[in-house]
Design a protein around this motif. Structure first.
Motif: not given
Length: 491
Positions: A175-193
């Protein structure tokens, strides 16, 4: 003729109400009346968890009945399409699956829409956004929050204390490993302040040894561990020593700071204490911190990710870029190569904490640890280094070592410190950094791959936002549909 009275709708939460009444009765009139408070707490916790589980079960059963009633009330067979776009031409009630949530195991009953030669479709699963496996997303979230605190064994024990025996250690890891699968995509989509050009942009790169299971070690380390085991264990290890048990992770951090000019004496305590006439100036604080770490990906990739994050914050390179490192030559080479590739000319500084460690080791070669003399010697040399006189400090300590004719082992500590200073003079421009208000030291982040990445996610302050992002992505992966919004039941 008068119409018959309609039968009342059965209470969908009757079992929950009865469970609550039993709990009240047990507390009011049962054996709980004579329990000490700690046993009373444990008793209420156990019965309360079962009450919550029953509420969850009653709600799921109520939704199952409503799904069937709605379907029978509609005229004609609704058209339900599968993810491949094929229709399901008939339906069948009573299909069940188990779900283990934070309250315990429950049963989900729903209607299956079926077709020849194609998999069943359960629109209720999509409405509930049920996971692919048996364990709920709430349980996965709890597994992540507990796993980043320490070991998987500790996380498993904490979850069992809170939820009962709902999750094994192996499944917890999955469950922990599967929960980390989208971290790279999350930061790619996040717009810096956006920041002003007066705010320096800080990059820190460091290495951290992580204790691993033998099968997860790199091959060379594994062979060394096997050789050490064959030769027999040493009787005593140094404090914190774990020979041939670690694998190096590369940790990188990017953040913004508001400049905070300081003096050397704001950082180094003068011997005898500070003067009240010169209050300490506060240092710069990290803002909008972004961290990444990996024990699997090569250090070059981690450094490239950090520079990419920095470039997204300052695409036109208008701000001062400061890179903090621990002085490892391979890290400096990677940073210089990446900076050249990106066309950046950053200010590279050694993390002052590492410099201080070398100086204190040298101080203890001249004076006993804990002595006033050692404190005075270290404070004098560190103050000189902060003032921009690292080369002078290195020369003075080697001359003193020669004059006092130190034994070889103690002299080696002095020479090591002096070589460290003279070999990194370009990265010891602390006088410039303090005058400009830049940070000169920062901390590193620990962990192991999935836990490591989730831990830095939490350190970044992004976990709640990421979990919503991850839940949406997981739903899209589990329930693809011709209609990107939802399954559609149409007449």
């Amino acid at each position: 003729m008068e119409p018959y009275d309609a039968l009342p709708e059965p209470d969908p939460y009757l079992a929950s109400r009865e469970a609550f009444e039993r709990l009240i009765s047990t507390l009011a009139d049962g054996p709980a009346a004579n329990l000490p408070h700690d046993e009373l707490e444990a008793h209420i916790e156990q019965l309360g968890r079962e009450l919550l589980r029953q509420l969850m079960q009653n709600h799921l059963d109520h939704r199952a009945r409503k799904e069937e009633v709605t379907l029978r009330a509609d005229e004609g067979q609704p058209l339900v399409l599968g993810p491949e776009g094929q229709p399901r031409t008939w339906w069948e009630r009573g299909h069940r699956r188990l779900l283990t949530c934070v309250f315990g195991p429950v049963r989900v009953t729903r209607i299956a829409y079926r077709g020849r030669g194609v998999a069943n479709v359960h629109p209720a699963d999509e409405k509930l956004s049920l996971p692919a496996g048996r364990h709920s997303r709430g349980l996965a979230r709890l597994a992540v929050l507990e796993a980043v605190r320490g070991s998987f064994d500790q996380a498993s024990a904490a979850i069992e204390r809170q939820c009962g025996r709902v999750l094994g250690k192996r499944r917890l890891k999955e469950l922990v490993v599967a929960s980390a699968i989208d971290i790279a995509a999350y930061y790619t989509a996040k717009i810096p302040t956006p920041c002003t050009r007066e705010m320096p942009l800080i990059i820190q790169v460091d290495g951290k040894g992580i204790v691993m299971r033998p099968e997860a070690l790199r091959e060379a380390t594994r062979r060394a561990a096997a050789k050490s085991a064959a030769a027999g264990r040493r009787g005593c290890l140094a404090p914190g020593e774990k020979p041939n048990r670690k694998r190096m992770a590369t940790v990188a951090c990017v953040f913004d700071v508001v400049p905070a000019p300081r003096r050397p004496h704001d950082i180094i305590h003068p011997p005898g204490g500070r003067s009240e006439a010169r209050p300490t100036r506060p240092g710069p604080r990290a803002e909008r911190k972004w961290c990444t770490a990996s024990v699997i990906r090569p250090p070059k990739q981690v450094v490239a990710d950090a520079f990419a994050q920095a470039a997204s914050r300052d695409p036109q390179h208008l701000r001062d870029w400061i890179v903090l490192v621990d002085g490892a030559r391979h890290q400096l080479d990677l940073i210089q190569d990446e900076a050249a590739r990106c066309g950046i000319h950053p200010h590279v500084l050694l993390d002052f904490v590492h410099v201080a460690e070398y100086c204190w080791t040298a101080a203890h070669a001249f004076h006993p640890p804990g002595s006033r003399e050692a404190e005075t010697w270290a404070a004098d040399k560190l103050t000189a280094i902060l003032a921009g006189h690292a080369e002078r400090a290195a020369t003075e300590m080697t001359v003193q070592a020669t004059a006092e004719q130190l034994p070889a082992t103690r002299r080696d500590a002095i020479l090591t410190c002096a070589r460290y200073l003279t070999g990194h003079l370009d990265q010891l421009r602390y006088d410039t950094a303090l005058a400009a208000g830049w940070p000169i030291a920062t901390g590193a982040v620990e962990g192991a791959e999935a836990v490591l990445r989730l831990r830095v996610l939490i350190t970044n302050g992004d976990f709640e936002d990421y979990w919503t992002f991850h839940a949406t992505r997981e739903h899209q992966r589990l329930y693809p549909s011709p209609d990107p919004q939802n399954y559609r039941l149409t007449a």
